[in-house]
Design an enzyme around this catalytic site. Sequence first.
Site, PDB file in Angstrom:
ATOM      1  N   GLU A   1       0.804  -1.224   0.000  1.00  0.00           N
ATOM      2  CA  GLU A   1       0.000   0.000   0.000  1.00  0.00           C
ATOM      3  C   GLU A   1       0.841   1.280   0.000  1.00  0.00           C
ATOM      4  OE1 GLU A   1      -2.983  -0.071   3.044  1.00  0.00           O
ATOM      5  OE2 GLU A   1      -4.135  -1.629   2.038  1.00  0.00           O
TER       6      GLU A   1
ATOM      7  N   GLU B   1      -5.708  -8.101   0.432  1.00  0.00           N
ATOM      8  CA  GLU B   1      -6.452  -7.669   1.621  1.00  0.00           C
ATOM      9  C   GLU B   1      -7.897  -7.409   1.225  1.00  0.00           C
ATOM     10  OE1 GLU B   1      -4.825  -4.412   3.855  1.00  0.00           O
ATOM     11  OE2 GLU B   1      -2.757  -5.155   3.698  1.00  0.00           O
TER      12      GLU B   1
END
EC number: 3.2.1.182
Length: 569
Positions: free
Chosen positions: A240, A456
């Site tokens: 991320e 995720e």
Amino acid sequence: MALLAAATLNPTTHLSLRSRAGRNSENLWLRSTASSQKSKGRFCNLTIRAGTPSKPAEPIGPVFTKLKPWQIPKRDWFDKDFLFGASTSAYQIEGAWNEDGKGPSTWDHFCHTYPERISDMTNGDVAANSYHLYEEDVKALKDMGMKVYRFSISWSRILPDGTGKVNQAGIDYYNKLINSLIDNDIVPYVTIWHWDTPQALEDKYGGFLNRQIVDDYKQFAEVCFKNFGDRVKNWFTFNEPHTYCCFSYGEGIHAPGRCSPGMDCAVPEGDSLREPYTAGHHILLAHAEAVQLFKARYNMHGDSKIGMAFDVMGYEPYQDSFLDDQARERSIDYNMGWFLEPVVRGDYPFSMRSLIGDRLPMFTKEEQEKLASSCDIMGLNYYTSRFSKHVDMSPDFTPTLNTDDAYASSETTGSDGNDIGPITGTYWIYMYPKGLTDLLLIMKEKYGNPPVFITENGIADVEGDESMPDPLDDWKRLDYLQRHISAVKDAIDQGADVRGHFTWGLIDNFEWSLGYSSRFGLVYIDKNDGNKRKLKKSAKWFSKFNSVPKPLLKTTNNNATMTAASVSV
């Protein structure tokens, strides 16, 4: 963590039709394969399959609704090689922040120095104590039938000073974890960096704001490859980077907590319009160097894969207009394309180059060549979607954050007054499974259909949610995951190369600026009972879901037809 389609389906026959329907009002038991707004209404492409139940599916609507039995995804919808697993990160679960030679990370420093910046004034000093209880985590994975565990390496546990001498105790810990996973037939997927930069490098030269981080990260990555690469065959260099750059150097709500003077953050000494791009540029250069090293020295036999895990958000136009359609495209560029476009094509999206100007660093030709096609696999971290609304490029609007540069605002409510989906326990997550399908199809149609893992995906339980008084009865999480697993299958049916789904997260953990007030785990961590692990309802569902004998599952058939109706409308 823890926050875009025509199908060819074989072998069943199908009928496609176009139906005018509201976003949350579709009452058919079929799958939405695409949607686009037209004048005075919303059209959906709908596929009806022969032989599926005739009862209507439950629309998502503005609130959570439990699925009917025939709508719940089945393991045999997926290829036998499709991987279901769960994810965590080092700082969020390990604890032992200063044990066995570990050095402090930027998150250790941030939480200790600015405790008021964490909603419940907590930190990751103990977290879920996985440094000492990792075998309990492995047991939970096995109890759920999970085949993959994605976890991250703490840089400052391996290299306390960020560079130089290796801490053998840190190596020993990860060796024990990896060996335990393999002994239990669970495949380790390793994230090299998940936001916890050594504080020593932050103090020495400013961390990711300094190009020196590229060489130091490369050294750290090599220590990981050298010590774990004989057993770890799947790597993600960074997790991320988009969220990291925006939250750590734009808004300043995450470590190291920098923002422009006059803004509300821990360290208002930065530049929220420039530093996010500087840090992001160095992340991309570090990724390229690590990948080149990996392929040259540690993957001579070609049996390992390396890539990056991107945080992504789905977008719909705020209203049916050309300007909002264009705003949606820019939003996708700035959210997904910022880091994905360089590792595919070697440079930032054109819209970013056009609007950001000289605040966006340039790549040399050599750097572009290293970056292009540098990912064997890609991870998408998906939680939610937004409406994208055009912002006029006028003298009345001056960007103050890097997120303003897209000239597109992210809205939870559309022009019709309806939310994009039901809000979950966490304020920023609205359930919108179609957004995941859409993004996977963008990967297919725009980026060459690379192998993708959903690295995720999940929602949080929160304190005080009266609809879920029992922390183990997480029916909202179960509903969310079931709908998103169906959304993944939607994309696979339309040709997207999706290889796995990893729930965030395996266990309740320290959720960054939200502390322990948001619990994302499939497994409950009882803080009043020595961090004891307790399976939630969603975890027990995975135990049944994953119990199908492997010989009964299909082999390598991304276009396999589902055996039940989709629910991702």
